[in-house]
Design a protein around this motif. Sequence first.
Motif: not given
Length: 457
Positions: A127, A24, A130-131, A20, A256, A258-259
């Motif tokens: 994560v 994230c 969410y992803e 990760l 990614w 979320l980032a």
Amino acid sequence: MLDITRQAAEFVAAIKPPDLPQRCIEAARIGIVDCVGVMIAGAAEEPVRIVAAMLAATTQNDGAPEIPGGRNLVASDAALVNGVAAHVLDYDDVALAGHPSAVLVPAILAEGWTLDASGAEAIAAYVAGYELWAQLAALEPGHLHERGFHPTAVMGTLATAAACARLHGLDAEKTGHAIAIGASLASGLVANFGTMTKSLHAGRTAQSGVLAARLAAQGFTASPDVLEHRTGFLRAHSPSGTPDIEHGTIDLGANWRLADLGINVKRYPTCYATHRSIDAMLGLVAAHGLKAQDVREIRVHTGRTQKLMLRNANPQTGLEAKFSMEFAMAAALIAGRVGLAELTDGFVLRDDVRAAIGKVRCTTTDEVMPGDQPFAPDDRVSVVLASGDVLEHAPVVHAKGSWTMPLTREELRDKFLDCATRVFDNAQSARLFDQLWRLDALKSLRELELTSHASRS
């Protein structure tokens, strides 16, 4: 045609804490911390009490706690009641045009507690969920709200199924089945915004994720192409009618989201579609010392989809007021704040509040800003004074607390303590915040002080 279901399942099954990106982990931590605080504050609300009264405690050792009361429930029931509590105040965070933490966190805490998962595993599950949600949203050019679907209860069901599958350590095949089972459990209508049922969306979504993963773990099967099939999830729920199934990009694990998109923490317990305008109105009130008698009219220019969510122009209850731009402006003017104390039936029905609501005029634009929220490029608020002069606030693009303008650790802690101390004493609330802030180092979720000391004695 893209092989979306298989690729999504392979990503979820393979994801590991060391994979990760730090950004994230930070976003997941913020989402979990904020959600737990709001969940504790919401637990005493009537919708939560009604749902909890329908659930029987379990004597099995593999249960999970009702938060913060501490009753031992089977994991799916714990996810249900805690999910309702997480969303009932509408104070939980926002992203992906929905409320990811309000569904992911109750499911992860319930199933993770049962499985004795570590904090790092909980973050990886968050994560993963969410992803998956973000990837599917990226394939759809339309907005679910426009079709009447609540994204939290639609996309969220697949996300919670993926998160729970990750906690169980399911292989790619069984993870695919869990996601596909979740796809048939997804539902929730915008027409129920401003009622108890909106919070039920979150509880049922969290519960469905636990159920889907457990069924898949036991060998229950579902369609291996449920996302991309012409009668599958993406087409069935598509507001545009043209999801990019043929030529879209599947880049899970490479991009990614979320980032990039992160988590938007709420400063006000109202629909997020009001927050930029509240920031502007409170700015005008503070800068000019405005009083109700000074104001002839309040003008708000916002997005069409935002106003669609804010369906209650003349709210009669605190629940209805959460979905009212008119009330948000009135509360900001009358109280100089929009907090939990203002979201009560008594405050909503006050004569001065009713009069201020009548002064609000809303206009909308069809323009939509880039990103994951179906909002206008900015919100604009102006006030016409009794003298006829007009005060205008600068356009607000990002609300304070958003991923672009985030709260500091101390500001997030202040919100958490304000929520948690409605049940816990100051010392336990502070300890729980510190535990959650260092969640990735926690060896077991069972170490979290999620229940009151009285309930454990």
